[in-house]
Write a protein that holds these residues in place. Structure first.
Motif, PDB file in Angstrom:
ATOM      1  N   UNK A 175      45.703  88.265   2.448  1.00 55.41           N
ATOM      2  CA  UNK A 175      45.936  87.031   3.196  1.00 55.41           C
ATOM      3  C   UNK A 175      44.632  86.290   3.446  1.00 55.41           C
ATOM      4  N   UNK A 176      43.548  87.025   3.672  1.00 59.55           N
ATOM      5  CA  UNK A 176      42.257  86.363   3.858  1.00 59.55           C
ATOM      6  C   UNK A 176      41.908  85.527   2.623  1.00 59.55           C
ATOM      7  N   UNK A 177      42.170  86.085   1.441  1.00 57.67           N
ATOM      8  CA  UNK A 177      41.874  85.358   0.213  1.00 57.67           C
ATOM      9  C   UNK A 177      42.776  84.166  -0.031  1.00 57.67           C
ATOM     10  N   UNK A 178      43.959  84.168   0.598  1.00 60.97           N
ATOM     11  CA  UNK A 178      44.903  83.051   0.427  1.00 60.97           C
ATOM     12  C   UNK A 178      45.016  82.187   1.682  1.00 60.97           C
ATOM     13  N   UNK A 181      45.905  78.523   1.600  1.00 60.60           N
ATOM     14  CA  UNK A 181      47.169  78.135   0.991  1.00 60.60           C
ATOM     15  C   UNK A 181      48.287  78.219   2.036  1.00 60.60           C
ATOM     16  N   UNK A 182      49.379  77.470   1.839  1.00 56.40           N
ATOM     17  CA  UNK A 182      50.523  77.593   2.756  1.00 56.40           C
ATOM     18  C   UNK A 182      51.047  79.024   2.756  1.00 56.40           C
ATOM     19  N   UNK A 212      49.982  84.531  10.997  1.00 52.39           N
ATOM     20  CA  UNK A 212      49.649  83.104  11.020  1.00 52.39           C
ATOM     21  C   UNK A 212      48.458  82.814  11.924  1.00 52.39           C
ATOM     22  N   UNK A 213      48.331  83.554  13.020  1.00 48.52           N
ATOM     23  CA  UNK A 213      47.153  83.385  13.874  1.00 48.52           C
ATOM     24  C   UNK A 213      45.895  83.837  13.142  1.00 48.52           C
ATOM     25  N   UNK A 214      46.005  84.924  12.377  1.00 49.80           N
ATOM     26  CA  UNK A 214      44.869  85.385  11.570  1.00 49.80           C
ATOM     27  C   UNK A 214      44.506  84.336  10.526  1.00 49.80           C
ATOM     28  N   UNK A 215      45.518  83.775   9.866  1.00 49.21           N
ATOM     29  CA  UNK A 215      45.267  82.740   8.867  1.00 49.21           C
ATOM     30  C   UNK A 215      44.532  81.555   9.490  1.00 49.21           C
ATOM     31  N   UNK A 216      44.968  81.134  10.688  1.00 51.41           N
ATOM     32  CA  UNK A 216      44.318  80.006  11.349  1.00 51.41           C
ATOM     33  C   UNK A 216      42.876  80.340  11.703  1.00 51.41           C
ATOM     34  N   UNK A 217      42.629  81.568  12.137  1.00 54.22           N
ATOM     35  CA  UNK A 217      41.253  81.958  12.459  1.00 54.22           C
ATOM     36  C   UNK A 217      40.375  81.876  11.221  1.00 54.22           C
ATOM     37  N   UNK A 242      43.445  73.015   4.615  1.00 54.00           N
ATOM     38  CA  UNK A 242      44.897  72.971   4.613  1.00 54.00           C
ATOM     39  C   UNK A 242      45.530  72.250   5.779  1.00 54.00           C
ATOM     40  N   UNK A 243      44.760  71.420   6.499  1.00 56.28           N
ATOM     41  CA  UNK A 243      45.302  70.635   7.611  1.00 56.28           C
ATOM     42  C   UNK A 243      45.140  69.166   7.261  1.00 56.28           C
ATOM     43  N   UNK A 244      46.252  68.497   6.978  1.00 54.19           N
ATOM     44  CA  UNK A 244      46.189  67.118   6.494  1.00 54.19           C
ATOM     45  C   UNK A 244      45.887  66.108   7.585  1.00 54.19           C
TER      46      UNK A 244
END
Length: 271
Positions: A175-178, A181-182, A212-217, A242-244
């Protein structure tokens, strides 16, 4: 181990973050029964076996191991008929909230089996010697040793968990590597052969955060790196992670960092 020793200290007013207020060592032969302490405590069992009972749960202790005791919680513990060699420390301060929040210590799993007891025993001995040296420097050094004991124990727990769940770290790194991405959490869970609930539980156990919290971090860490090391516009950085919506990005950034992206750039810009 020599005859029982115990030192008690009143914490300095300036030592609000972390203060060691007692330390000792002994060959224990008696059980502590239904006691409450006003402070935190950590007990190192170097050799011997016995039990710890907290919150109605009785746990077997076999040295080398350590266990945590929490303020105002009823507990009993002690060795079997052979006794055990123990070291202990009492501590308090605001840093203890961080230890709990970061899951470095916890009431649900207070016992830590030790594979590298020599390092932990050295830290206890250093802490004890620092308290004997009854100076502000000695108390600060004792607090530092206690902090290292917390970290060493947490590393032992993490290493043991990694051996039990080798794939958890792989999932996190995937997940860190992606992270840019959505994320379709259901599809990501299926990819790893588990339900979303199991994936979430594994993630929280490994990182302290849901996916999702990890992804945001990870995204925000990437944004901070770009702010500090590039001249890219803030809206461009937001899009890259990834934030438009740059306004939404700025709001999220301020909530997490207590400053705007522009303020962060001005503060940390690499020349």
């Amino acid at each position: 181990m020599r005859a029982a020793e115990a030192i008690y200290r009143s914490p300095l007013d300036a030592a609000g973050g972390l203060a060691v207020i007692g330390s000792g060592r002994q060959h224990a032969r008696h059980v502590v029964k239904r006691r409450k302490l006003p402070s935190f405590a950590v007990v190192l069992v170097e050799r011997g076996r016995g039990f710890l009972e907290t919150a109605g749960v009785r746990r077997h202790i076999e040295g080398p191991a350590l266990f945590w005791l929490f303020p105002n919680r009823l507990h009993s513990y002690g060795p079997d008929e052979g006794g055990w060699d123990e070291r202990w420390a009492l501590f308090g301060g605001s840093f203890t909230r961080d230890f709990i929040r970061l899951r470095l210590i916890g009431e649900r799993h207070p016992v830590v089996a030790l594979r590298h007891v020599e390092e932990v025993a050295r830290l206890f001995a250093s802490l004890h010697a620092d308290l004997i040296n009854d100076t502000p420097l000695g108390q600060a050094s004792a607090a530092s040793a206690l902090h290292h004991i917390v970290i060493s124990a947490a590393r032992e727990v993490s290493a043991a968990a990694s051996e039990r769940q080798v794939d958890a770290g792989d999932i996190v790194e995937t997940l860190r590597g992606r992270a840019l991405q959505p994320l379709d959490l259901a599809a990501f869970a299926v990819e790893h052969g588990m339900s979303p609930a199991t994936l979430r539980r594994r993630f929280v156990s490994e990182t302290g955060l849901p996916p999702k919290a990890f992804q945001l971090r990870v995204r925000m860490d990437q944004a901070k790196q770009l702010l500090a090391t590039s001249d890219e516009k803030i809206e461009s950085i937001a899009a890259r992670i990834g934030i438009d919506d740059p306004f939404y990005f700025s709001r999220l950034f301020r909530e997490r960092e207590s400053c705007s992206p522009s303020q962060f750039r001005a503060r940390y810009r690499r020349m």
